[in-house]
Design an enzyme around this catalytic site. Structure first.
Site, mmCIF file in Angstrom:
data_model
loop_
_atom_site.group_PDB
_atom_site.id
_atom_site.type_symbol
_atom_site.label_atom_id
_atom_site.label_comp_id
_atom_site.label_asym_id
_atom_site.label_seq_id
_atom_site.Cartn_x
_atom_site.Cartn_y
_atom_site.Cartn_z
ATOM 1 C CG ASP A 136 -1.861 1.179 1.256
ATOM 2 O OD1 ASP A 136 -2.986 1.008 0.755
ATOM 3 O OD2 ASP A 136 -1.474 2.261 1.731
ATOM 4 C CE1 TYR B 225 0.951 7.941 2.313
ATOM 5 C CE2 TYR B 225 1.354 5.648 1.760
ATOM 6 C CZ TYR B 225 0.561 6.612 2.328
ATOM 7 O OH TYR B 225 -0.612 6.241 2.943
ATOM 8 C CE LYS C 288 -3.542 4.774 0.465
ATOM 9 N NZ LYS C 288 -2.128 4.634 0.817
ATOM 10 C CG HIS D 42 -4.375 9.845 0.107
ATOM 11 N ND1 HIS D 42 -3.050 9.715 -0.183
ATOM 12 C CD2 HIS D 42 -4.505 9.473 1.412
ATOM 13 C CE1 HIS D 42 -2.395 9.291 0.897
ATOM 14 N NE2 HIS D 42 -3.260 9.134 1.874
#
Ligand SMILES: NC(=O)c1ccc[n+]([C@@H]2O[C@H](COP(=O)([O-])OP(=O)(O)OC[C@H]3O[C@@H](n4cnc5c(N)ncnc54)[C@H](OP(=O)(O)O)[C@@H]3O)[C@@H](O)[C@H]2O)c1
Length: 280
Positions: free
Chosen positions: A49, A54, A79, A112
């Protein structure tokens, strides 16, 4: 490469399947991601994930490429970031994520956050459904949606998100939202399943005793609890021994009394951001 861990699959409302236990990479530094994900794949995780925000999709992608694991044996989620929401911008955002990941498709693409500042979650959902038709996202879902955001998309779309990925851990169990989304067959994914380390799981009543009685850590008990609750869970760690520990949860079972003890430990303690105010 070791074999895949013996992790059960759950069926999603679109007929696809997802490994119930995966591996999360929030706060894994970009220059650490390849090493961390390579180790997770070696340990036997097959569900990763990640997210655009990120900033580690490239490292995840390099680890996947180097692993040699057949693509169909992996389940990869990423996401859509808030500022990319919108009918026109969503397809390009997925293309950019695929480029960074070095993949032709993701198994699951999520909005998200609802991000009320932009007011675009409904049109974005419609764009996500169209992306599913292209095959670049095998399944589509949402994250951090409250009841009202799910209602907004149900009002305009026949397609339900396959999952809503929400903050969920023993001190914040989200029973009302879970019940609400079950009416559309939306599965719940637990983010921050260990409370992000922002409180001690051992301080919750009963957790230490339950762990001791099974010869397990409180983190393993928490992960086992998510699984027995029917939740999808992907704890994050950068440490290989914890990757092994967090997956060693299929050789014991929590009793009904133990599940009830953990249910009673809920104290409505949100440790992350609130969806109504997460507008970054
Ligand atoms: N959709 C969203 O908005 C959203 C938000 C947050 C997270 N997520 C997803 O959910 C995943 C999991 O959530 P999270 O990373 O926020 O939090 P988490 O998995 O609840 O907790 C991670 C923390 O627990 C520590 N830890 C892991 N295993 C441990 C063990 N066996 N014993 C003791 N400590 C342990 C980790 O430290 P070390 O790394 O030092 O081991 C890290 O500090 C993320 O990685 C991400 O994929 C999504």
């Amino acid at each position: 490469m070791t074999d895949a861990l013996p992790i059960p699959n759950l069926t999603l409302s679109d007929g696809k399947t997802i490994p119930q236990l995966g591996f999360g990479v929030f706060l894994v530094e970009p220059d650490e991601a390849e090493r961390v994900v390579s180790e997770a794949l070696e340990v036997g995780y097959r569900h990763i994930d990640t997210a655009r925000v990120y900033k580690n999709e490239e490292g995840v992608g390099r680890a996947i490429a180097k692993s040699g694991i057949p693509r169909e044996e992996l389940f990869i989620t990423t996401k859509l970031w808030n500022s990319d929401q919108g009918a026109d911008t969503t397809p390009a955002a997925l293309d950019a994520s695929l480029e960074r990941l070095g993949l032709d498709y993701v198994d699951l693409y999520l909005i998200h956050w609802p991000a009320p500042k932009y007011g675009k979650h409904v049109e974005t959902w419609q764009a996500m459904v169209e992306l599913r038709e292209t095959g670049k996202a095998r399944s589509v879902g949402v994250s951090n949606f409250l009841e009202k955001h799910l209602d907004d998309i149900a009002a305009v779309s026949d397609v339900s998100p396959v999952v809503n990925q929400i903050e969920l851990h023993p001190a914040f169990q989200q029973r009302a939202l879970r019940a609400h989304q079950e009416q559309w067959g939306i599965r719940t994914e637990s983010w921050g399943p260990l409370g992000q380390g922002k409180y001690e799981l051992a301080e919750l009543p009963g957790l230490t005793d339950i762990a001791a009685s099974h010869g397990k850590s409180v983190q393993q008990v928490a992960i086992r609890w998510h699984l027995q609750e029917g939740l999808i869970v992907f704890p994050k760690t950068t440490q290989r021994e914890r990757m092994v520990e967090n997956a060693a949860v299929f050789d014991f079972e929590l009793s009904a009394d133990e599940m009830a003890t953990i249910a009673a430990a809920d104290r409505d303690q949100r440790v992350g951001s609130h969806p109504d105010t997460t507008d970054f």
